[in-house]
Design a protein around this motif. Structure first.
Motif, PDB file in Angstrom:
ATOM      1  N   ARG A  80       0.811  -1.225   0.000  1.00 36.65           N
ATOM      2  CA  ARG A  80       0.000   0.000   0.000  1.00 36.65           C
ATOM      3  C   ARG A  80       0.840   1.268   0.000  1.00 36.65           C
ATOM      4  N   LEU A  86       1.589   1.578  -3.727  1.00 32.94           N
ATOM      5  CA  LEU A  86       0.443   1.653  -4.625  1.00 32.94           C
ATOM      6  C   LEU A  86      -0.453   2.855  -4.355  1.00 32.94           C
ATOM      7  N   ALA A 119      -1.807   5.282  -7.201  1.00 30.87           N
ATOM      8  CA  ALA A 119      -3.233   5.457  -7.479  1.00 30.87           C
ATOM      9  C   ALA A 119      -3.618   6.923  -7.465  1.00 30.87           C
ATOM     10  N   TRP A 162     -11.512   0.240   0.892  1.00 33.62           N
ATOM     11  CA  TRP A 162     -10.265   0.787   0.354  1.00 33.62           C
ATOM     12  C   TRP A 162      -9.481   1.548   1.411  1.00 33.62           C
ATOM     13  N   LEU A 176     -10.063   7.893  -2.710  1.00 35.52           N
ATOM     14  CA  LEU A 176      -9.956   7.246  -4.021  1.00 35.52           C
ATOM     15  C   LEU A 176     -10.878   6.044  -4.144  1.00 35.52           C
ATOM     16  N   LEU A 218     -11.230   3.561  -7.537  1.00 36.05           N
ATOM     17  CA  LEU A 218     -10.679   2.212  -7.404  1.00 36.05           C
ATOM     18  C   LEU A 218     -11.765   1.157  -7.595  1.00 36.05           C
ATOM     19  N   LEU A 264     -12.459   0.935 -11.187  1.00 39.54           N
ATOM     20  CA  LEU A 264     -11.383   0.220 -11.869  1.00 39.54           C
ATOM     21  C   LEU A 264     -11.571  -1.286 -11.760  1.00 39.54           C
TER      22      LEU A 264
END
Length: 358
Positions: free
Chosen positions: A36, A39, A43, A306, A317, A321, A324
């Motif tokens: 995380r 990422l 993101a 998330w 986000l 996400l 996505l």
């Protein structure tokens, strides 16, 4: 029935395939959780580049070279990030600087709340919990935690800036490719995803600015300290679906309790309910639904999920996400009509989009 279909039906049962898919999802998201720190900045950078990318089109239409248009996209992305960083740093500094001035008042309010709970016959644990919430040391710890979060954000900011440069350059290359994702159906899914992300943040930024201005003016008129900080908080928490309103309400309500007692605190809660519920609960979801086609239940769950997977930035986000994941897993599968309906996107075929298996 074809031979391949017969073999598939004679193989694993549907329940077994579902369990395997869930087990694979656990492994994937477990890996995302472990990575995380890497990422989450990626993101954030990807979402900012998606928002800023449309700047390229009118510039290239006017004859700008590709490198100049890419530079403009990077500049716009940096301005968005700089604005967020300045707002967060200013709000955190103002909040941390205010707490020492109200330490004694916080202690007095905590003592009065404790006495009131004891008079009502509530358990000592409840009184202790209320006292600890309003304790000055607890709030200082919260402010320190906010400062640490801002510092962590600043540490990752370098990686976000680097990601923005590389992603903007790649976006320029992909924009000139005939088929970015390999097939017309996949390109249609990608185009819907990018458009949905942009619309979502445009809608949230617009309503967030309106709510922030109204909340800030009301708090200023009521005499609540540092109203601009609570206006910034209202703007930022507007990007957190469903629960952002509550997150933005608690600090000014507690401060109103300290400076003006229960009547002022109730006025703040009432005003926030009138403004924020009207705009964020009754009006804004209609525009958000038109932009992203996500069900309310999935929107709420995505915030919690998330935020757990990639940290606090995951709450902001969460919608991109989730979109996505739907674009990668659900939309390319022509047999996933039930999942599309559950996610809030039941009219995919009626919209005339051709979705091919990945």
């Amino acid at each position: 029935m074809s031979e391949a279909s017969h073999e598939a039906s004679a193989g694993l049962s549907r329940g077994t395939r579902v369990l395997i898919a869930l087990a694979a999802a656990v492994l994937v998201f477990g890996g995302v959780w472990l990575a995380r720190d890497i990422l989450a900045p990626a993101a954030l950078a990807a979402v900012v580049v998606i928002i800023a990318h449309p700047v390229r089109r009118p510039l290239e239409a006017r004859g700008w070279p590709r490198w100049a248009a890419t530079t403009a996209v990077i500049v716009v992305a940096y301005l968005i990030l700089a604005l967020l960083a300045v707002l967060l740093l200013f709000a955190a500094a103002q909040f941390a600087g205010m707490l020492p001035d109200y330490a004694d008042d916080l202690e007095a309010v905590a003592a009065s709340v404790t006495d009131a709970l004891a008079a009502m016959g509530l358990a000592d644990q409840a009184a202790d919990a209320a006292s600890s919430v309003l304790n000055a040391d607890t709030l200082v710890g919260i402010a320190t935690g906010v400062a640490d979060a801002v510092l962590g954000f600043a540490t990752a900011f370098f990686f976000v800036l680097a990601y923005v440069i590389f992603m903007a350059a790649d976006a320029a290359r992909f924009a000139r490719a005939g088929g970015v994702f390999g097939s017309p159906g996949a390109d249609a899914v990608g185009a819907r995803y990018f458009t949905g992300v942009r619309r979502y943040y445009v809608v949230n930024a617009t309503f967030g600015a309106i709510v922030a201005v109204l909340d800030g003016l009301v708090l200023w008129g009521l005499g609540i300290p540092i109203p601009i900080v609570w206006a910034i908080l209202a703007f930022v928490t507007n990007f957190v679906p469903n629960i952002g309103f509550v997150l933005g309400l608690i600090p000014p309500a507690v401060l109103a309790l300290v400076v003006g007692g229960w009547p002022l605190a109730l006025v703040v809660v009432l005003v926030y309910c009138v403004i924020n519920v009207t705009l964020q609960v009754l009006v804004q979801p209609k525009f958000v639904s038109d932009a992203v086609d996500l069900s309310l239940t999935l929107s709420f769950f995505s915030v919690v999920f998330w935020a757990f997977v990639i940290g606090p930035v995951g709450a902001i986000l969460s919608i991109p996400l989730t979109l996505l994941v739907r674009a990668l897993v659900v939309e390319p599968d022509p047999t996933a009509e039930t999942l599309r309906r559950l996610s809030g996107n039941p009219k995919l075929k009626e919209a005339g989009h051709v979705v091919e298996p990945s």
